[in-house]
Design an enzyme around this catalytic site. Structure first.
Site, mmCIF file in Angstrom:
data_model
loop_
_atom_site.group_PDB
_atom_site.id
_atom_site.type_symbol
_atom_site.label_atom_id
_atom_site.label_comp_id
_atom_site.label_asym_id
_atom_site.label_seq_id
_atom_site.Cartn_x
_atom_site.Cartn_y
_atom_site.Cartn_z
ATOM 1 N N ASP A 187 -11.788 13.248 46.509
ATOM 2 C CA ASP A 187 -11.112 13.004 45.225
ATOM 3 C C ASP A 187 -11.689 14.002 44.238
ATOM 4 O OD1 ASP A 187 -9.887 10.813 46.401
ATOM 5 O OD2 ASP A 187 -11.280 9.365 45.543
ATOM 6 N N ARG A 242 -17.440 8.553 52.022
ATOM 7 C CA ARG A 242 -17.696 7.194 51.507
ATOM 8 C C ARG A 242 -18.112 6.294 52.663
ATOM 9 N NH1 ARG A 242 -12.525 4.570 49.028
ATOM 10 N NH2 ARG A 242 -12.864 6.301 47.563
ATOM 11 N N HIS A 270 -11.822 8.188 53.385
ATOM 12 C CA HIS A 270 -13.066 8.817 52.931
ATOM 13 C C HIS A 270 -14.199 8.599 53.928
ATOM 14 C CE1 HIS A 270 -12.153 10.117 48.765
ATOM 15 N NE2 HIS A 270 -11.288 9.115 48.765
ATOM 16 N N HIS A 293 -6.319 13.016 45.209
ATOM 17 C CA HIS A 293 -6.724 12.635 46.563
ATOM 18 C C HIS A 293 -6.189 13.622 47.602
ATOM 19 C CE1 HIS A 293 -7.492 9.322 49.622
ATOM 20 N NE2 HIS A 293 -6.677 10.101 50.298
ATOM 21 N N GLU A 300 -1.747 9.433 44.314
ATOM 22 C CA GLU A 300 -2.988 9.774 43.612
ATOM 23 C C GLU A 300 -3.110 11.291 43.507
ATOM 24 O OE1 GLU A 300 -5.570 5.888 45.173
ATOM 25 O OE2 GLU A 300 -6.068 7.909 45.904
#
Length: 221
Positions: free
Chosen positions: A142, A90, A135, A203, A200
């Site tokens: 994810d 990301r 990320h 993740h 999460e």
């Protein structure tokens, strides 16, 4: 003719300039059967709009992460299962977009779907939004598990990116099958070198990630 050759040369140099940084790979170059569903490329995410920095539905990670994911995929394939990745590398540009969105407290377009019980003003305080993301270091993903025949996702008991306790790995108010599915995901990812994030279920970060202190900002394309 000389002009055409010059144009082609410059064009090829332009393409070459978009090569990934050293140490990064396209996941599908290493494991072609892993499915991509980058939610931030489109409107199906907690913001409800495409996120800056995501130009194509294409998966990028550090090369060791991609190699570890291939091992996961190969093991799951023996059960006719496979991985679907919602987010991988990301860019910092995207993280900045999240931060900007979080500060516009009256923009709650996707609240009912992604954070129905949380006041948007508290997203920073509760840790759902941050100015930095693992990320962006390239070794966090994810993901979920799908049935390779049908393409359907296994039922994990809560949607991806849902802000709430039902997304916690240890959340107990799940059916036996949902618990089994979560356990399978955790087990196979942990086995092949990934550590989990307790809040999460989707993740994971590669242990011993190659760029633990570097946050990259090249686009996803």
């Amino acid at each position: 003719m000389k002009w055409i050759l010059t144009f082609l040369l410059l064009s090829s140099l332009g393409v070459q300039s978009q090569n990934l940084p050293k140490g990064f790979s396209y996941i599908n170059d290493i494991s072609p059967t892993i499915q991509a569903d980058l939610r931030y490329c489109h409107n199906n995410n907690f913001m409800g709009v495409p996120v800056n920095g995501y130009e194509e539905n294409i998966l990028i990670t550090t090369t060791p992460t991609a190699q570890a994911l291939k091992k996961v995929q190969d093991e799951l394939a023996t059960k006719n299962l496979g991985l679907k990745i919602y987010d991988a590398y990301r860019p910092q540009t995207a993280v900045n977009h999240f931060v900007k969105w979080a500060r516009i407290v009256n923009d709650t377009l996707m609240k009912q779907q992604y954070y129905p019980k949380i006041n948007k003003r508290h997203l920073f305080k509760k840790g759902y939004i941050s100015s930095k993301s693992g990320h962006s270091r390239g070794s966090t993903v994810d993901l979920t598990i799908i049935n390779l025949e049908t393409g359907e996702e296994l039922d994990m008991g809560s949607p991806y990116d849902f802000f709430g306790i039902s997304s916690h790995i240890a959340y107990d108010s799940l059916s036996d099958q949902q618990k089994k599915n979560r356990q399978l995901l955790q087990k196979v990812m942990n086995k092949h070198g990934f550590r989990s994030y307790s809040k999460e279920w989707w993740h994971f970060t590669l242990r011993g990630e190659p760029f633990p202190k570097t946050f990259f900002d090249f686009p996803v394309k």
